[in-house]
Design an enzyme around this catalytic site. Structure first.
Site, mmCIF file in Angstrom:
data_model
loop_
_atom_site.group_PDB
_atom_site.id
_atom_site.type_symbol
_atom_site.label_atom_id
_atom_site.label_comp_id
_atom_site.label_asym_id
_atom_site.label_seq_id
_atom_site.Cartn_x
_atom_site.Cartn_y
_atom_site.Cartn_z
ATOM 1 N N ARG A 61 -28.518 39.996 33.995
ATOM 2 C CA ARG A 61 -29.346 41.019 34.608
ATOM 3 C C ARG A 61 -30.193 41.718 33.546
ATOM 4 O O ARG A 61 -29.816 41.820 32.388
ATOM 5 C CB ARG A 61 -28.472 42.061 35.326
ATOM 6 N N LYS A 202 -27.626 41.325 43.534
ATOM 7 C CA LYS A 202 -27.375 42.703 43.150
ATOM 8 C C LYS A 202 -28.417 43.654 43.726
ATOM 9 O O LYS A 202 -28.101 44.815 44.032
ATOM 10 C CB LYS A 202 -27.322 42.824 41.630
ATOM 11 N N HIS A 221 -18.032 48.154 44.989
ATOM 12 C CA HIS A 221 -18.184 47.013 44.091
ATOM 13 C C HIS A 221 -16.777 46.558 43.742
ATOM 14 O O HIS A 221 -16.173 47.017 42.779
ATOM 15 C CB HIS A 221 -18.960 47.419 42.839
ATOM 16 N N SER A 239 -18.306 43.318 35.782
ATOM 17 C CA SER A 239 -18.312 41.909 35.409
ATOM 18 C C SER A 239 -17.492 41.672 34.150
ATOM 19 O O SER A 239 -17.614 42.399 33.164
ATOM 20 C CB SER A 239 -19.754 41.448 35.188
ATOM 21 N N LYS A 243 -12.126 40.647 37.966
ATOM 22 C CA LYS A 243 -12.192 40.932 39.401
ATOM 23 C C LYS A 243 -12.133 39.660 40.243
ATOM 24 O O LYS A 243 -11.376 39.564 41.209
ATOM 25 C CB LYS A 243 -13.480 41.713 39.669
ATOM 26 N N THR A 244 -12.940 38.668 39.870
ATOM 27 C CA THR A 244 -12.966 37.408 40.610
ATOM 28 C C THR A 244 -11.692 36.612 40.364
ATOM 29 O O THR A 244 -11.064 36.115 41.297
ATOM 30 C CB THR A 244 -14.197 36.576 40.195
ATOM 31 N N ASP A 258 -16.770 40.332 45.281
ATOM 32 C CA ASP A 258 -17.701 41.208 44.583
ATOM 33 C C ASP A 258 -18.059 42.505 45.301
ATOM 34 O O ASP A 258 -18.028 43.558 44.698
ATOM 35 C CB ASP A 258 -18.981 40.441 44.254
ATOM 36 N N ARG A 323 -22.250 30.944 34.978
ATOM 37 C CA ARG A 323 -21.871 31.302 36.345
ATOM 38 C C ARG A 323 -21.743 30.087 37.251
ATOM 39 O O ARG A 323 -22.416 29.068 37.049
ATOM 40 C CB ARG A 323 -22.928 32.228 36.946
#
Length: 531
Positions: A61, A202, A221, A239, A243-244, A258, A323
């Protein structure tokens, strides 16, 4: 509606939007999108069947290039500052017209679908792009319409992502050639000169996070999963915090990885897919993500062996922010439609690069609101441009770049949910132990999984806790599957005095950061670390 009427309706929408492309590919199937992407040299098919693409200059990003249009709707509702930067309405309109003129006579790809698995809170979206692979990304990441829904589709948010269009900063008032411009009044997002697909999702989530609070829905989030008994768990974190990975539990069913909303009925996923980091991905440690990288999945900036066409997940030469994008259906036992009940357990994830936070602690409601507003973690390499090694950072609500409103708006909703549903909240540090980054070691994911399991199953309800005075946290003295000596981070440092200094330094950072929040109760403010 007949096919002719449906086509006529779609064509009238395109005309009204003001573009005149030579051809539009709308909601093509996966196989065709991959075929076109390969034909246009946008990417190649790997040995796994996934489509590999490179995003060029932008591999993460670009927050400096993101703006929100300042107007009558947003002037007093958006928390303006370094994250939510103002952009003039007139300048937005001029740039919009330039983009639309740019795509005249060009081939475009359109994905029409939804954000939000709850029919009562979903948003119809349209994503217009100039690359087939980005349309494939949208197809896999968002919620696909049925044939009937596609015929009647009326987008309430349009994202125009034109990779080949560049702004002229001195003319268009952007920071660089790239831009992400969000117009909440017109429900239009413009993205140019960056091919990083994360900007698409996003920006859409930023819009949802602005809209939902006014409907009484708490936008989050976070990732979420559900157990066999219907027990829902939320995982908050930026990120790279796990989390994932931690929500993709073989013993539980994934709801989403997410972004979610929490209404009076329960939670719902914004997405229809996952966008997982895959640097150093191993089949043994993360089998669900590993096995999801197959035909139809999109790999971003993963190095591919030229002869075998095998992905090398250990190679971060293009970026650490590699990714994989794939639909929820690629995860065994994933919940589709992705909804769940009211959570009884919430887990905050942080990757502490200083190596001083406890690996596991339990939070009171006020403590949860403090740490939610603080959103402490370390920005990890590659997630944003310019980040080469972990850097301590505070990101309100564990997602400042995507939360347009004041942190207190979201924190108030969290506190109300915790009280109403008697939800337990834990803070888990998936960062470093035994010293800071480059000295200590990253906490093993096996230990982090064991901590999550203990929190979910109630094992922590029967253990003793000790109080950490510096961070004002309650730490369990034992946790199944985790060596007891690492639960107190001070034990893992050879030099205890250096640990104490580092811990006090981080505590001071928490206090200094929280000063920016106004009109916060003493109970919440005093629930944080002490100097």
């Amino acid at each position: 509606m007949s096919e002719t009427k449906s086509t006529a309706k779609f064509n009238s929408q395109i005309i009204a939007f003001g573009i005149n492309p030579s051809k539009i590919y709308r909601n093509l199937p996966v196989e065709r999108l991959v075929e076109i992407a390969v034909e246009k040299n946008e990417g190649l098919v790997t040995s796994t069947g996934s489509l590999s693409v490179k995003t060029g200059k932008y591999t993460g990003r670009s927050p400096d290039d993101r703006f929100i249009v300042f107007d009558d709707l947003t002037h007093d509702k958006v928390h303006w500052g370094k994250v939510n930067k103002q952009f003039p309405t007139e300048t937005f309109d001029k740039l919009s017209q330039k983009m639309k003129k740019f795509v005249d006579g060009k081939e475009l790809f359109i994905f029409d679908g939804f954000v939000g698995a709850d029919p009562g809170n979903r948003l119809p979206i349209r994503i217009i792009s100039d690359h087939a692979w980005q349309s494939l990304f949208a197809h896999q990441l968002f919620i696909r319409p049925s044939a009937a829904e596609l015929e009647d589709h009326e987008p309430e948010l349009t994202v125009m992502c034109i990779n080949d269009f560049e702004a002229i900063p001195e003319v268009d008032s952007t920071m660089s050639n790239a831009f992400i411009l969000i117009n909440l009044s017109k429900k239009l997002v413009l993205i140019g000169a960056t091919s990083y697909a994360g900007e698409i999702k996003k920006s859409i989530f930023s819009v949802m996070n602005f809209i939902l609070p006014s409907k009484g829905v708490f936008p989050m989030h976070c990732s979420a999963n559900i157990g066999k008994d219907g027990d829902t768990v939320l995982f908050f974190g930026l990120s790279g915090t796990g989390k994932t990975s931690l929500s993709a539990d073989p013993e539980r069913m994934l709801i989403g990885d997410d972004e979610h909303g929490w209404s009076d009925k329960g939670i719902f996923n914004f997405e229809g897919g996952c966008y997982a980091k895959c640097i150093n991905l191993k089949e043994k440690s993360e089998p669900q993500i590993w096995n999801a990288i197959k035909t139809g999945a999109v790999l971003e900036n993963v190095v591919i062996d030229k002869e075998s066409l095998k992905p090398d997940f250990d190679d971060g030469s293009l970026t650490e922010n590699t990714r994989a994008a794939y639909p929820l259906s690629y995860i065994p036992k994933a919940i589709v439609p992705s909804v769940g009940g009211n959570p009884k357990v919430i887990i905050f994830l942080t990757a502490d690069a200083m190596g001083v936070l406890p690996p596991l602690s339990k939070l009171s409601k006020d403590g949860a609101m403090f740490h939610f507003m603080s959103g402490y973690t370390s920005k990890l390499a590659g997630t944003e441009r310019g980040i080469k090694e972990p850097k301590a950072a505070f990101s309100k609500c564990f997602g400042a770049p995507f939360m347009p409103r004041l942190a207190s708006v979201y924190a108030k909703m969290l506190g109300e949910k915790i009280s109403k549903h008697n939800t337990s909240v834990y803070l888990i540090n998936t960062g470093w132990s035994g010293g800071p980054y480059s000295v200590g070691e990253r906490i093993k994911i096996e230990y982090s999984r064991a901590m999550v399991t203990a929190a979910i199953t109630g094992s922590l309800d029967i253990v003793k806790f000790s109080h950490n005075d510096i961070f004002n946290l309650d730490i369990p003295t034992e946790c199944p599957g985790v060596p007891s000596e690492i639960l107190d981070p001070r034990n893992t440092w050879i030099d205890k005095d250096t640990y104490d200094l580092s811990a006090k330094k981080l505590s001071q950072m928490f206090v200094d950061n929280f000063k920016k929040f106004e009109n916060i109760s003493d109970e919440i403010r005093s629930a944080g670390p002490k100097i």
